[in-house]
Design a protein around this motif. Structure first.
Motif, PDB file in Angstrom:
ATOM      1  N   LEU A 130      -1.687   1.518   2.185  1.00  0.00           N
ATOM      2  CA  LEU A 130      -2.843   2.134   2.899  1.00  0.00           C
ATOM      3  C   LEU A 130      -2.553   3.558   3.361  1.00  0.00           C
ATOM      4  O   LEU A 130      -3.650   4.456   3.401  1.00  0.00           O
ATOM      5  N   SER A 131      -1.490   3.895   3.573  1.00  0.00           N
ATOM      6  CA  SER A 131      -1.328   5.227   4.232  1.00  0.00           C
ATOM      7  C   SER A 131      -0.800   6.355   3.013  1.00  0.00           C
ATOM      8  O   SER A 131      -0.436   7.288   3.114  1.00  0.00           O
TER       9      SER A 131
ATOM     10  N   ALA B 150      -7.500  -6.494  10.054  1.00  0.00           N
ATOM     11  CA  ALA B 150      -7.856  -5.163   9.806  1.00  0.00           C
ATOM     12  C   ALA B 150      -7.525  -4.568   8.567  1.00  0.00           C
ATOM     13  O   ALA B 150      -8.239  -3.562   7.953  1.00  0.00           O
ATOM     14  N   GLN B 151      -6.261  -4.723   8.011  1.00  0.00           N
ATOM     15  CA  GLN B 151      -6.004  -4.068   6.881  1.00  0.00           C
ATOM     16  C   GLN B 151      -6.551  -4.795   5.688  1.00  0.00           C
ATOM     17  O   GLN B 151      -7.112  -3.934   4.921  1.00  0.00           O
TER      18      GLN B 151
ATOM     19  N   ALA C 166       9.910   2.375   0.685  1.00  0.00           N
ATOM     20  CA  ALA C 166      11.077   3.292   0.661  1.00  0.00           C
ATOM     21  C   ALA C 166      10.737   4.861   0.105  1.00  0.00           C
ATOM     22  O   ALA C 166      11.102   5.924   0.365  1.00  0.00           O
ATOM     23  N   THR C 167       9.840   4.691  -1.126  1.00  0.00           N
ATOM     24  CA  THR C 167       9.727   5.953  -1.576  1.00  0.00           C
ATOM     25  C   THR C 167       8.373   6.574  -1.524  1.00  0.00           C
ATOM     26  O   THR C 167       7.513   5.975  -1.313  1.00  0.00           O
ATOM     27  N   LYS C 168       8.220   7.933  -1.961  1.00  0.00           N
ATOM     28  CA  LYS C 168       6.933   8.606  -1.700  1.00  0.00           C
ATOM     29  C   LYS C 168       5.985   8.170  -3.052  1.00  0.00           C
ATOM     30  O   LYS C 168       4.708   8.367  -2.970  1.00  0.00           O
TER      31      LYS C 168
ATOM     32  N   ARG D 257      -3.963   3.259  -5.931  1.00  0.00           N
ATOM     33  CA  ARG D 257      -3.212   3.666  -5.334  1.00  0.00           C
ATOM     34  C   ARG D 257      -3.417   5.432  -5.026  1.00  0.00           C
ATOM     35  O   ARG D 257      -3.804   5.948  -5.997  1.00  0.00           O
ATOM     36  N   HIS D 258      -3.100   5.884  -3.919  1.00  0.00           N
ATOM     37  CA  HIS D 258      -3.543   6.824  -3.658  1.00  0.00           C
ATOM     38  C   HIS D 258      -2.238   7.838  -2.837  1.00  0.00           C
ATOM     39  O   HIS D 258      -1.223   7.263  -2.234  1.00  0.00           O
TER      40      HIS D 258
END
Length: 632
Positions: A98-99, A161-162, A341-343, A509-510
């Protein structure tokens, strides 16, 4: 029914760096809290350790098991049994998605503050007990149970909430395929990997001996050289000004005794070679491996011996020694696959890092079948998956056509550059050009990481973009679009405006890209490497592969093969299975067909019309290294 689960366990484990590791049988469940979502809460306590089945029966009948870092709890609950794992929702993984992959390993307290409110944060008394070395079974029961109940109730609120947030963003398919992937990697962690410990110890001792021989060789040639000092190595090879301390006589004391003091002096040393490169910030020339290779090519024996010591030290300590440190009483190791763990969204691995396993030192030969001579290591590997992702996202018709007609893009590009197809030996280093360019590298990056000159780098880029015009347009488009659609925000803790670009992938995915200070041009700019690389890498090995690993586990379970054929690892675009020989072919056929059906599932879950065929190579052997293609 959907249930929330939380455990409190002992936290002792002599293996690796995870004291609370569920796979160490000495660790016990002290308390368990279970809540049916929207209904009642039940807890269990036993200072001597709860049996896993006390909670497992409830999980087995749940539609969805919810937890924060739910892998930890499920490994305790399902260790030592062959029960099928339940469907899961992990609030930590959900927060990561979500982030936009910015919340890496969010803590329960962080999510409680974000989704529930600071008033619901727990006190730190229990954490202080652990910090003070108090084992969980010695913490006062009433305090421990209250702490656990707070975790369960906060996790329930975070989940609700998620779920609503994901529903509003229309990304529930992504959430559930990623949760299914997590279920599969929990299974991999539970299964562990079998090792040839005799071979590992032999290799460790062999590389120790090679290291000692090379170290003695350096000492014989340059006995005073401190090989651990970059400054001393620079002076030895390239010369320069050396500061040293000398004890000088400066007079006498009143009693007549000589008086001395330490004086710093300088002397100019003549090196053995003309300097390579430029002086770094430390005032020394680099003596990294690339420099030592150049010196070795000139016939320098010290450089050659140093390279040997460095390679041997890494192989014996990082790889073989690292495996020895991870040996459990079961004689297995239990690598941990990380989803947060990854971007880019791709998985990473720790204890050990199998996503970055070396090809040198024959380390992969240490990974064997738990079934001994009656088993095999089966590896299924997607062919050119990231190039397939690029072809789809860039809508490059030439690349799509090459993939669907079985043309190897690296061979085709080599032919366009040099007028002939490469040998296998020539193809391997040339392939690196393609990936560096796809991942956003320019001329400077290609030169630095491939060792080619500027003319060759530019020629390759021109050749690539001439053949794949759609990729060229895509690369230009995503950079221009980021600049045009950047959002400005202000952070009171940072100077000046902050710029972000929000990019949505076809799966939902964003990514959130940020402008950084540009050391070359000045001002702020987006990283072209991130803009070009993250969506490709994330789509291929963050979305497609994890989704298919989750589906593959369910297919193996449905076929009744999962109790014998053990999923043990996924590395980038491959899947590794430890299987008995008597079901090897059946398992390989099912796995290959499932993985190649990825376009069908991309349509089913994300309404994506995938334009490329996916091919999966299949190899099997007595260990991870010595495999041969399996004819099916």
């Amino acid at each position: 029914m959907n249930i929330v689960v939380d455990l409190e366990t002992t936290i002792r484990c002599p293996v690796g760096n995870h004291k609370a590791n569920p796979m160490w049988v000495g660790n016990k469940i002290i308390a368990a809290g279970v809540k049916i979502v929207g209904k009642h809460y039940v807890d269990f306590y036993n200072a001597l350790g709860l049996p896993e089945f006390a909670v497992r029966d409830t999980c087995n009948i749940a539609s969805l098991v919810i937890g924060h870092n739910v892998k930890f709890d499920l490994l305790y609950i399902y260790r030592g049994c062959n029960d099928k794992l339940p469907a899961v929702w992990d609030t930590q993984l959900a927060a990561y998605l979500l982030s936009g992959q910015r919340q890496l390993y969010a803590s329960l307290d962080e999510l409680t503050s974000e989704y529930v409110g600071d008033d619901f944060l727990k006190d730190d008394k229990i954490k202080q007990y652990w910090k003070d070395g108090v084992d969980t079974n010695n913490i006062p029961k009433d305090e421990l149970m209250l702490y656990m109940r707070g975790d369960v109730e906060n996790t329930e609120k975070i989940f609700l909430a998620q779920y609503k947030e994901a529903e509003d963003l229309d990304i529930l398919p992504l959430m559930f395929t990623q949760m299914d992937a997590l279920r599969a990697t929990i299974e991999m962690n539970r299964n562990g990997m079998a090792m040839d410990w005799e071979y590992i110890n032999e290799q460790y001792n062999d590389y120790t001996e090679k290291y000692n021989v090379a170290e003695d060789h350096v000492k014989a040639i340059a006995p005073t050289l401190d090989v651990a000092s970059p400054k001393q190595l620079s002076l030895y090879f390239f010369g320069g000004v050396e500061k040293y301390v000398e004890r000088e006589h400066v007079g006498s004391y009143k009693n007549g005794k000589d008086k001395f003091k330490n004086v710093t002096k300088e002397r100019t040393l003549t090196g053995m070679y003309a300097p390579i490169g430029v002086v770094g910030k430390s005032g020394s020339y680099s003596t990294d491996d690339s420099v030592l290779h150049e010196l070795m090519a000139k016939g320098d024996q010290v450089a050659a011996a140093l390279l040997t010591t460095r390679e041997c030290a890494k192989i014996k300590d990082t790889y073989y020694g690292g495996l020895i440190d991870l040996r459990f009483a079961s004689d297995l190791i239990y690598p941990n696959l990380n989803h947060c763990a990854t971007k880019t969204g791709r998985l990473s691995a720790t204890n050990p890092n199998l996503q970055n396993q070396t090809d040198t030192g024959d380390v992969k030969r240490a990974y064997v079948s738990r079934y001994g001579a009656d088993g095999a290591i089966l590896e299924l590997d997607y062919s050119q998956l990231e190039m397939v992702a690029l072809a789809y996202l860039a809508e490059d018709q030439q690349l799509i056509d090459d993939i669907n007609n079985g043309r190897d893009m690296h061979r085709e590009l080599y032919k366009e550059m040099y007028g002939r197809y490469p040998t296998d030996k020539e193809r391997k280093p040339f392939k690196r050009f393609s990936f560096l360019l796809v991942y956003g590298g320019g001329i400077t990056t290609l030169m630095a990481q491939s060792g080619c000159d500027r003319k060759t780098a530019k020629r390759f880029i021109d050749t690539f973009y001439k053949r794949y015009t759609g990729v060229k347009e895509y690369h230009g488009r995503i950079v221009a679009y980021a600049e045009k659609n950047a959002v400005v925000s202000y952070d009171p803790n940072k100077a000046g405006p902050q710029y972000h670009y929000y990019h949505a992938s076809p799966t939902g995915r964003h990514y959130i890209f940020t402008k950084y200070p540009n050391e070359y041009k000045g001002g702020l700019s987006f990283s072209p490497t991130e803009l070009k690389n993250w969506p490709i890498q994330g789509f291929a090995t963050g979305d497609v592969v994890p989704m298919m690993v989750g589906i593959l586990l369910r297919k193996l379970e449905e076929a009744g093969l999962a109790k014998g054929a053990k999923l043990v690892m996924t590395v980038h675009d491959s899947v590794i299975i430890d299987t008995p020989l008597d079901i090897l072919c059946e398992c390989a056929i099912l796995a290959k067909q499932t993985l190649e059906d990825a376009p069908k599932y991309m349509k089913m879950y994300f309404d994506i019309d995938f334009p490329c065929e996916l091919k999966v190579g299949v190899e099997a052997g007595i260990n991870w290294q010595d495999k041969k293609e399996l004819a099916l």
